[in-house]
Design a protein around this motif. Structure first.
Motif, PDB file in Angstrom:
ATOM      1  N   ARG A 362       1.410  54.857  19.683  1.00 54.44           N
ATOM      2  CA  ARG A 362       2.322  53.724  19.477  1.00 54.44           C
ATOM      3  C   ARG A 362       2.935  53.300  20.811  1.00 54.44           C
ATOM      4  NH1 ARG A 362       4.022  53.195  13.860  1.00 54.44           N
ATOM      5  NH2 ARG A 362       5.958  52.195  14.500  1.00 54.44           N
ATOM      6  N   ARG A 363       3.333  54.277  21.627  1.00 56.24           N
ATOM      7  CA  ARG A 363       3.968  53.970  22.896  1.00 56.24           C
ATOM      8  C   ARG A 363       2.987  53.271  23.841  1.00 56.24           C
ATOM      9  NH1 ARG A 363       8.582  55.937  25.314  1.00 56.24           N
ATOM     10  NH2 ARG A 363       9.275  55.967  23.154  1.00 56.24           N
ATOM     11  N   THR A 364       1.710  53.600  23.762  1.00 61.99           N
ATOM     12  CA  THR A 364       0.704  53.016  24.664  1.00 61.99           C
ATOM     13  C   THR A 364      -0.065  51.863  24.020  1.00 61.99           C
ATOM     14  OG1 THR A 364      -0.875  54.707  23.931  1.00 61.99           O
ATOM     15  CG2 THR A 364       0.371  55.163  25.950  1.00 61.99           C
ATOM     16  N   SER A 365       0.296  51.497  22.783  1.00 60.95           N
ATOM     17  CA  SER A 365      -0.338  50.389  22.045  1.00 60.95           C
ATOM     18  C   SER A 365      -1.786  50.663  21.662  1.00 60.95           C
ATOM     19  CB  SER A 365      -0.260  49.074  22.847  1.00 60.95           C
ATOM     20  OG  SER A 365       1.081  48.706  23.082  1.00 60.95           O
ATOM     21  N   ILE A 366      -2.231  51.915  21.781  1.00 57.10           N
ATOM     22  CA  ILE A 366      -3.597  52.242  21.356  1.00 57.10           C
ATOM     23  C   ILE A 366      -3.737  52.045  19.848  1.00 57.10           C
ATOM     24  CG2 ILE A 366      -5.264  54.143  21.123  1.00 57.10           C
ATOM     25  CD1 ILE A 366      -4.251  55.208  23.811  1.00 57.10           C
ATOM     26  N   ASP A 367      -2.646  52.234  19.102  1.00 60.62           N
ATOM     27  CA  ASP A 367      -2.713  52.066  17.647  1.00 60.62           C
ATOM     28  C   ASP A 367      -3.080  50.648  17.241  1.00 60.62           C
ATOM     29  OD1 ASP A 367      -0.206  51.125  18.554  1.00 60.62           O
ATOM     30  OD2 ASP A 367       0.627  51.283  16.533  1.00 60.62           O
ATOM     31  N   GLU A 368      -2.907  49.666  18.158  1.00 65.75           N
ATOM     32  CA  GLU A 368      -3.208  48.267  17.850  1.00 65.75           C
ATOM     33  C   GLU A 368      -4.688  47.919  18.028  1.00 65.75           C
ATOM     34  OE1 GLU A 368      -0.763  46.463  16.779  1.00 65.75           O
ATOM     35  OE2 GLU A 368       1.093  47.335  17.561  1.00 65.75           O
ATOM     36  N   MET A 369      -5.470  48.796  18.632  1.00 58.83           N
ATOM     37  CA  MET A 369      -6.845  48.438  18.995  1.00 58.83           C
ATOM     38  C   MET A 369      -7.741  48.039  17.826  1.00 58.83           C
ATOM     39  SD  MET A 369      -7.819  50.890  22.218  1.00 58.83           S
ATOM     40  CE  MET A 369      -6.999  50.624  23.800  1.00 58.83           C
ATOM     41  N   PRO A 370      -7.586  48.621  16.625  1.00 61.85           N
ATOM     42  CA  PRO A 370      -8.410  48.133  15.504  1.00 61.85           C
ATOM     43  C   PRO A 370      -8.219  46.653  15.189  1.00 61.85           C
ATOM     44  CG  PRO A 370      -7.511  50.290  14.986  1.00 61.85           C
ATOM     45  CD  PRO A 370      -6.842  49.838  16.258  1.00 61.85           C
ATOM     46  N   GLN A 371      -7.159  46.042  15.713  1.00 61.15           N
ATOM     47  CA  GLN A 371      -6.947  44.613  15.464  1.00 61.15           C
ATOM     48  C   GLN A 371      -7.972  43.741  16.188  1.00 61.15           C
ATOM     49  OE1 GLN A 371      -2.669  43.891  16.210  1.00 61.15           O
ATOM     50  NE2 GLN A 371      -2.356  45.875  15.187  1.00 61.15           N
ATOM     51  N   PHE A 372      -8.753  44.327  17.107  1.00 68.01           N
ATOM     52  CA  PHE A 372      -9.863  43.571  17.683  1.00 68.01           C
ATOM     53  C   PHE A 372     -10.827  43.130  16.576  1.00 68.01           C
ATOM     54  CE2 PHE A 372      -8.961  46.091  21.702  1.00 68.01           C
ATOM     55  CZ  PHE A 372      -8.449  45.008  22.387  1.00 68.01           C
TER      56      PHE A 372
END
Length: 465
Positions: A362-372
């Motif tokens: 969450r802190r590094t925004s890796i959790d957002e990557m599936p939004q690609f």
């Protein structure tokens, strides 16, 4: 003042002409230095000299066409640089078209290429040097443009605020005429000179460079009379409306048989071409990012499955373009929950539901990557306002003016608000202000700027819990 500006414009034309000639001669030198014959190339010297005689006036006319000789007090460097590039691109195409039509295939393409590159670089450089010199002079009180305000309102105060905060613009407010405020009253050093009816008499003794009509909403019935008085002076007049909280900074206007119509919201992405170009960038960009970050996503998936029970991907309903709901994907960063538990509220600092791996991603925004994959599907864009959950949309639409405007475009993985620090537990109102600016001022270059800003300062999020 007007004579000074005319003199400066003529000087600017001369400087631009000199830069064009120097750039051309540099291309000439490179062409001679690289030709095996040690001379001037296939064509005689006279051909290139005659070409230069034609190129200089043609390029200066293009500079006029691309508004490069308009007053640049408020014109940004980026816009001016963009216009220089456009003018030179059109000039290069014209030169190639002329060579084709006169069937002159032996003219040096190297000279043309060097000339265009150098001309763009040197023109932007000289214009930025001139800009810096003028800004310094204006800060010292030189090269000022004197303005008279007619009407005391919130718009007048906002205008004065910006002038005071930006002395490099070189604007000086002579005073304000107002029917509702006592003469002698000061606002940031600007004095109320008297009632609006004194305008005609005042203009007989003083000739400002500009008159800005800044009457309040309750005084709009006076507009026709005020404009009539102003126009008798022959001075340039502009209108600063006292409803900037309603009308956007770049209103979309229509002409219906001579009747001007102002649209409340200007959305560049409602244009089919703009929307199609942005969608193409989203498709190719998302595919590229999925391939590029696939090792990171694979390692993240392994760590999530190895450290906590539950699904790998967490999907949640969000509100997208035209208020249509969609499922947004994330790597799961919390312990598995029921749908009712998920809807209770935002994540808080030290939230016990967040896993150890979840805190990092969450802190590094890796959790957002599936939004690609959301971008590839068309639910989202790489850049745009962040989407919100339906219950919060219903809450904010009642509490925050213009909140629902953000749904006129596709939501994004990153946005103008996020790269300015408005992520997580930050002001929703400020976030909406940035989102509205993005929606009304969208360009492809702004998207590229946001993506670069995201790479350099947007991945690590101190407000992500």
């Amino acid at each position: 003042m007007k004579e000074n500006e005319k003199y400066f414009n003529r000087l600017q034309v001369v400087i631009d002409a000199v830069v064009i000639i120097l750039s051309y001669l540099a291309g000439w030198y490179v062409m001679i230095a690289t030709t095996r014959r040690g001379g001037i190339g296939v064509l005689p010297r006279e051909f290139y000299i005659m070409a230069l005689v034609a190129i200089v006036p043609v390029f200066l006319v293009l500079y006029y066409a691309f508004n490069l000789y308009e007053p640049n007090r408020l014109q940004g460097r980026r816009r001016e640089g963009s216009n220089v590039i456009k003018a030179n691109a059109v000039g290069g195409l014209l030169l190639m078209a002329v060579l084709y039509f006169i069937r002159q295939m032996d003219a040096s393409r190297l000279l043309l290429g060097v000339f265009l590159v150098l001309n763009v670089a040197l023109t932007i450089l000289e214009r930025n040097i001139i800009r810096l010199l003028l800004m310094r002079a204006r800060r010292l009180g030189l090269n000022q443009r004197h303005i008279l305000l007619v009407g005391y309102s919130h718009a007048a105060e906002q205008y004065i605020d910006r002038i005071v905060a930006n002395p490099q613009w070189g604007y000086h407010v002579l005073g304000i005429l107002s029917d509702d405020t006592r003469p002698g009253t000061l606002y940031k050093g600007v004095e109320i000179l008297g009632p609006i009816n004194s305008l005609t008499e005042l203009l007989k003794n003083h000739t400002p460079d500009e008159i800005a009509i800044t009457v309040g909403l309750s005084e709009y019935y006076k507009l026709e009379r005020i404009v009539a008085m102003c126009e008798k002076s022959g001075v340039h007049i502009k209108f600063i409306p006292d409803y900037s909280n309603i009308i956007p900074t770049k209103p979309y206007t229509e002409d219906i048989l001579g009747l001007p119509v102002i649209n409340i919201r200007h959305v560049p992405l409602s244009n089919t071409f703009n929307s199609a170009m942005k969608r193409l960038v989203d498709i190719f960009g998302s595919v590229f990012c999925i391939i590029l970050f696939s090792p990171v996503m694979l390692i993240t998936a392994i760590l999530i499955k190895a450290t906590s029970k539950g699904p790998l991907i967490f999907s949640q309903e969000r509100v997208g373009r035209h208020n249509k709901p969609f499922r947004m994907y994330k790597f799961r960063s919390m312990e598995q929950q029921t749908e009712e538990e998920e809807q209770k509220g935002w994540t808080t600092r030290n939230d016990p539901r967040v896993t150890t791996v979840g805190k990092f991603i969450r802190r590094t925004s890796i959790d957002e990557m599936p939004q690609f994959f959301n971008v590839l599907k068309g639910d989202m864009s790489l850049v745009g306002p962040r989407p919100e959950r339906p219950q919060f949309v219903e809450k904010f639409r009642e509490e925050i003016p213009r909140y629902m405007v953000k749904h006129q475009v596709r939501p994004g993985m990153t946005g103008w608000a996020q790269v300015h620090g408005y992520r997580g537990n930050t002001s929703i109102r400020k976030r909406i202000d940035y989102d509205l600016y993005y929606i009304e001022n969208w360009t492809m270059s702004l998207d590229i700027k946001i993506l670069f800003m995201t790479v350099f300062r947007g991945f690590v999020n101190k407000n992500a819990y």
